[in-house]
Design a protein around this motif. Structure first.
Motif, PDB file in Angstrom:
ATOM      1  N   LEU A  72      -9.556  -0.486  14.617  1.00 46.48           N
ATOM      2  CA  LEU A  72      -9.108  -0.986  15.910  1.00 46.48           C
ATOM      3  C   LEU A  72      -7.593  -1.103  15.997  1.00 46.48           C
ATOM      4  O   LEU A  72      -7.020  -0.879  17.067  1.00 46.48           O
ATOM      5  N   LEU A  73      -6.969  -1.479  14.888  1.00 46.06           N
ATOM      6  CA  LEU A  73      -5.521  -1.735  14.902  1.00 46.06           C
ATOM      7  C   LEU A  73      -4.776  -0.885  13.895  1.00 46.06           C
ATOM      8  O   LEU A  73      -5.275  -0.614  12.800  1.00 46.06           O
ATOM      9  N   HIS A  74      -3.559  -0.496  14.287  1.00 48.09           N
ATOM     10  CA  HIS A  74      -2.564   0.009  13.342  1.00 48.09           C
ATOM     11  C   HIS A  74      -1.741  -1.208  12.964  1.00 48.09           C
ATOM     12  O   HIS A  74      -1.217  -1.898  13.840  1.00 48.09           O
ATOM     13  N   ARG A  75      -1.633  -1.499  11.677  1.00 44.41           N
ATOM     14  CA  ARG A  75      -0.874  -2.666  11.236  1.00 44.41           C
ATOM     15  C   ARG A  75       0.423  -2.210  10.594  1.00 44.41           C
ATOM     16  O   ARG A  75       0.412  -1.316   9.758  1.00 44.41           O
ATOM     17  N   ASP A  76       1.511  -2.840  11.011  1.00 47.43           N
ATOM     18  CA  ASP A  76       2.815  -2.485  10.468  1.00 47.43           C
ATOM     19  C   ASP A  76       3.481  -3.724   9.883  1.00 47.43           C
ATOM     20  O   ASP A  76       4.642  -4.020  10.169  1.00 47.43           O
ATOM     21  N   GLY A  77       2.718  -4.475   9.100  1.00 43.91           N
ATOM     22  CA  GLY A  77       3.249  -5.652   8.411  1.00 43.91           C
ATOM     23  C   GLY A  77       3.975  -6.593   9.345  1.00 43.91           C
ATOM     24  O   GLY A  77       3.451  -6.998  10.374  1.00 43.91           O
ATOM     25  N   ALA A  78       5.205  -6.910   8.991  1.00 46.17           N
ATOM     26  CA  ALA A  78       6.012  -7.857   9.764  1.00 46.17           C
ATOM     27  C   ALA A  78       6.438  -7.288  11.109  1.00 46.17           C
ATOM     28  O   ALA A  78       6.939  -8.016  11.963  1.00 46.17           O
ATOM     29  N   HIS A  79       6.228  -5.994  11.312  1.00 49.06           N
ATOM     30  CA  HIS A  79       6.651  -5.360  12.567  1.00 49.06           C
ATOM     31  C   HIS A  79       5.567  -5.381  13.635  1.00 49.06           C
ATOM     32  O   HIS A  79       5.756  -4.847  14.719  1.00 49.06           O
TER      33      HIS A  79
END
Length: 114
Positions: A72-79
């Motif tokens: 469902l999500l693209h995760r870019d850490g702190a971004h």
């Protein structure tokens, strides 16, 4: 009859993977969470706007991803985070169907009360 005029039906739509043994569904809660991610670019911000802990939002996302067998999500850490193309399509379909069903339910309810 006047007390019935103030009432309104509500539709509870959910989308499921029939091949999944999980009880997790794509419903109003996860749709709201995904909308928040779409608007804010952050799962944390989306969770906070719903009064939900980030850890709970993360668990809901992971459980739903597992149940639907899709990311469902693209995760870019702190971004931050963004919705996958598949999630955007699913969310748009969900919202469109929900809106049409809600309109139809309100019309049917009004027709029955006449």
């Amino acid at each position: 009859m006047s007390e019935l005029a103030n009432l309104k039906p509500t539709i509870r739509l959910s989308i499921m993977n029939p091949d999944s043994d999980s009880g997790s569904l794509f419903g109003r809660g996860i749709a709201s969470l995904c909308l928040g991610v779409r608007e804010t670019g952050s799962l944390n911000a989306a969770a906070k706007s719903m009064g939900m802990a980030y850890s709970k939002a993360w668990r809901i996302i992971k459980d739903t991803e597992s149940a639907l067998d899709m990311q469902l999500l693209h995760r870019d850490g702190a971004h931050g985070s963004s919705l996958t193309d598949s999630c955007n399509k699913l969310l748009d379909a969900y919202l469109s169907i929900e809106e049409k069903l809600q309109e139809e339910a309100e019309k049917a309810f009004a027709d029955i009360l006449v």
